[in-house]
Motif scaffolding. Structure first.
Motif: not given
Length: 352
Positions: A97-119
């Protein structure tokens, strides 16, 4: 399940060892969905042999380094095998279950361009705060008529590198591409561009919490000593950088799971000498990271200063992030039911 003729079932024909080898060569989670849906025996075979885990580790090999483990509230990880078959089967299902859920999140087609939080820190800064690393999070190179960029200190040696270190938006983030824009000094004669010769990227996690004092200047300029407290889990190849005033994209050879939320941009070599002091500088106007943050229920924990790191899965987190809704059907089918939450697991199996 109706009795079936096993003459067409390669699991029966080839035996477990060859069958495991075949399943471990799958590259797409949708292939696992199909395998799990063939019959109860195939569904059980996929779970018993950790096929989801093998696919995840193949896609993200950095998770298998540095003794990283998966824990389900201390129920999954380096645990002793139980002689109770039912207990062991429940453990295998939770792991699946855990690795299936990890795969679903990690391979989601949604890409964000704002993955930096702070310096976090810069290896040097010429004029603080006007040329702070904070300026690199601003997409514009001018703000209210003033230039916005980070500048290194000047050096006689053009081979002296610099580093910019940032916090990602999450402790677990799949990074696919990093973009860096050198700064064009439009206020200097000839409009010089202070790029580096090349860039390289590192990701890792702190072995103890990053704590800065209340003086922002001290935090940003002196916190580079914290880099000794970082365990680096990934180092990219070296990418050549063009001496051009544009956001230059550096696509990683494979998506990388950043474990711990620390990203460092290494700026290797200097190409531009400043006319007024004849020293070499590197200047950056903007840094951007593209990827997929892995949200709840996953997080990391560093249990002791030894450098080991554990991935934790919160069994009580039930919410599915909105950006995953288009991809959760894969994980739900892998799990064998419509629920993703480990607290409410069904015993139903797919029908033949």
């Amino acid at each position: 399940m109706h009795r079936m003729d096993n003459r067409g079932d390669f699991l029966q024909l080839l035996g477990p060892y060859v069958s495991i080898e075949i399943l471990n060569h799958l590259d797409d989670p949708s292939d696992l969905v199909r395998a799990c849906s063939v019959s109860r025996s195939w569904h059980r075979f996929v779970i018993e042999n950790g096929t989801c885990k093998q696919l995840f580790l193949k896609r993200f090999p950095e998770i298998d380094n540095e003794a990283h483990i998966i824990e389900l509230n201390n129920m999954i990880g380096p645990t002793k095998l139980s002689s109770d078959n039912s207990t062991e089967w429940e453990r295998l299902k939770r792991d699946h279950r855990v690795y299936a859920f990890l795969l679903a999140q990690a391979l989601s087609p949604s890409i964000r361009t704002d993955c930096l939080s702070e310096p976090i820190s810069a290896s040097s800064t010429d004029n603080y705060p006007d040329e702070s690393i904070r300026n690199t999070l601003e997409p514009r190179d001018r703000v209210e008529g003033s230039p916005s960029y980070w500048s290194s200190g000047g050096e006689n040696d053009p081979n002296v590198p610099e580093t910019l270190t940032y916090k990602l938006v999450n402790n677990l983030c799949v990074v696919t591409e990093i973009r860096v824009q050198p700064f064009l000094a439009y206020f200097q004669y000839g409009f010089p561009i202070y790029s580096s010769k090349a860039v390289r990227f590192r990701m890792g996690y702190p072995r103890r919490p990053l704590e800065f004092n209340n003086d922002i200047k001290d935090a940003l300029l002196a916190s580079h000593k914290w880099l000794d407290e970082i365990t680096w889990t990934y180092t990219s190849p070296e990418f050549p950088m063009a001496q051009e005033n544009c956001l230059q994209a550096f696509k990683l050879p494979e998506p990388v799971l950043g474990i711990g939320g620390i990203l460092q941009v290494e700026l290797l070599g200097r190409v531009q000498r400043q006319e007024m002091d004849e020293l070499y500088y590197i200047c950056v106007s903007h840094v951007q990271v593209l990827g997929r943050p892995l949200l709840q229920p996953f997080d990391i924990e560093v249990p002791d200063p030894s450098g080991s790191c554990a991935l934790n899965y919160n069994l009580k987190t039930e919410a599915i992030p909105s950006h995953m809704h288009g991809f959760t059907d894969i994980s739900m089918q892998l799990l064998g039911n419509g629920a993703v939450v480990a607290d409410h697991e069904s015993d139903e199996e797919p029908s033949a």
